[in-house]
Design a protein around this motif. Structure first.
Motif, PDB file in Angstrom:
ATOM      1  N   GLN A 280       0.844  -1.203   0.000  1.00  0.00           N
ATOM      2  CA  GLN A 280       0.000   0.000   0.000  1.00  0.00           C
ATOM      3  C   GLN A 280       0.883   1.257   0.000  1.00  0.00           C
ATOM      4  OE1 GLN A 280      -3.447  -0.163  -0.048  1.00  0.00           O
ATOM      5  NE2 GLN A 280      -3.098  -2.350  -0.304  1.00  0.00           N
ATOM      6  N   ASP A 281       0.434   2.274  -0.744  1.00  0.00           N
ATOM      7  CA  ASP A 281       1.126   3.550  -0.802  1.00  0.00           C
ATOM      8  C   ASP A 281       1.217   4.135   0.609  1.00  0.00           C
ATOM      9  OD1 ASP A 281       2.409   5.644  -2.073  1.00  0.00           O
ATOM     10  OD2 ASP A 281       0.549   6.738  -2.478  1.00  0.00           O
ATOM     11  N   ALA A 282       2.441   4.351   1.112  1.00  0.00           N
ATOM     12  CA  ALA A 282       2.622   4.861   2.474  1.00  0.00           C
ATOM     13  C   ALA A 282       3.183   6.278   2.481  1.00  0.00           C
ATOM     14  CB  ALA A 282       3.536   3.934   3.266  1.00  0.00           C
TER      15      ALA A 282
ATOM     16  N   LYS B  69       3.030  13.351   1.266  1.00  0.00           N
ATOM     17  CA  LYS B  69       1.935  12.523   1.765  1.00  0.00           C
ATOM     18  C   LYS B  69       2.546  11.387   2.558  1.00  0.00           C
ATOM     19  CE  LYS B  69      -1.987   9.755   0.211  1.00  0.00           C
ATOM     20  NZ  LYS B  69      -2.694   9.240  -0.961  1.00  0.00           N
ATOM     21  N   ASN B  70       2.059  11.229   3.794  1.00  0.00           N
ATOM     22  CA  ASN B  70       2.539  10.169   4.664  1.00  0.00           C
ATOM     23  C   ASN B  70       1.306   9.552   5.321  1.00  0.00           C
ATOM     24  OD1 ASN B  70       3.554   8.623   6.808  1.00  0.00           O
ATOM     25  ND2 ASN B  70       5.337   9.964   7.063  1.00  0.00           N
ATOM     26  N   THR B  71       0.813   8.455   4.761  1.00  0.00           N
ATOM     27  CA  THR B  71      -0.399   7.830   5.296  1.00  0.00           C
ATOM     28  C   THR B  71      -0.163   7.189   6.662  1.00  0.00           C
ATOM     29  OG1 THR B  71       0.022   5.774   4.091  1.00  0.00           O
ATOM     30  CG2 THR B  71      -1.367   7.415   3.006  1.00  0.00           C
TER      31      THR B  71
ATOM     32  N   GLY C 231      -0.818  10.087   8.718  1.00  0.00           N
ATOM     33  CA  GLY C 231      -2.069  10.764   8.388  1.00  0.00           C
ATOM     34  C   GLY C 231      -1.866  12.164   7.842  1.00  0.00           C
TER      35      GLY C 231
ATOM     36  N   ASP D 203      -1.256  14.702   4.492  1.00  0.00           N
ATOM     37  CA  ASP D 203      -1.394  14.821   3.040  1.00  0.00           C
ATOM     38  C   ASP D 203      -1.347  16.299   2.658  1.00  0.00           C
ATOM     39  OD1 ASP D 203      -1.848  14.543   0.355  1.00  0.00           O
ATOM     40  OD2 ASP D 203      -3.853  13.686   0.549  1.00  0.00           O
TER      41      ASP D 203
END
Length: 178
Positions: free
Chosen positions: A85-87, A105-107, A110, A112
């Motif tokens: 998954q894109d992290a 972006k850093n999932t 949290g 973006d």
């Protein structure tokens, strides 16, 4: 009488020496400008009053201008996937006119920040990352990867893709899929 005269002399000497102190002692002043090694030369960082809102210095996109010292590269494009998954996606590009574009972006955290709405926040995050990894052309690909993963606190990943174009045009590309 001698002790009184001696006491006055000591007191006045202390006051004179205290008044002669340099308030702008840059050796011990934490607010003084720092230096950054930008490859072949060491340049002095701009003081906070001249840096504007951009922590990298100056102003650029949406009123921010690129700093004179830069990071040593024009392009930084990072993608890290965790468990397929894109992290993390981090993109930075300096244009010829000195402006820049930044996305972060850093999932995992949290976060973006795209370049249209949150340019300042994106460059703030990237500035911290760039100062933490201290990327230069002489670093091995393994050391670069290790520094990036450490700075972003990523222990395990399924994809690591980094492309960097340095100021002199040289490029570094690291791709690894697990």
């Amino acid at each position: 009488m001698k002790f009184r005269l001696l006491g006055l002399t000591l007191l006045s000497g202390t006051l004179v020496l205290g008044a002669c102190g340099d308030k702008n002692n840059t050796e011990n002043d934490n607010s003084s400008a720092t230096t950054e090694n930008t490859g072949n030369t060491t340049e002095e960082a701009p003081d906070n009053s001249a840096a504007g809102d951009n922590p990298a210095g100056g102003k650029g996109h949406d009123g921010y201008e690129e700093t004179q010292q830069g990071y040593g590269f024009k392009v930084f494009d990072l993608e890290i996937d965790v468990d397929g998954q894109d992290a993390i996606d981090a993109d930075y590009k300096t244009e010829e006119d000195g402006t820049f574009e930044a996305d972060y972006k850093n999932t995992i955290q949290g976060v973006d920040y795209d370049n249209d709405r949150n340019q300042k926040e994106a460059i703030d995050e990237l500035d911290k990352l760039f100062k933490d990894i201290l990327l230069d052309q002489q670093m091995s690909e393994e050391k670069v990867k290790k520094n990036v993963l450490r700075a972003l606190d990523v222990q395990d990943y399924s994809k690591f893709d980094l492309e960097v174009e340095f100021d002199d045009g040289k490029k570094m590309k690291i791709e690894e899929n697990k």
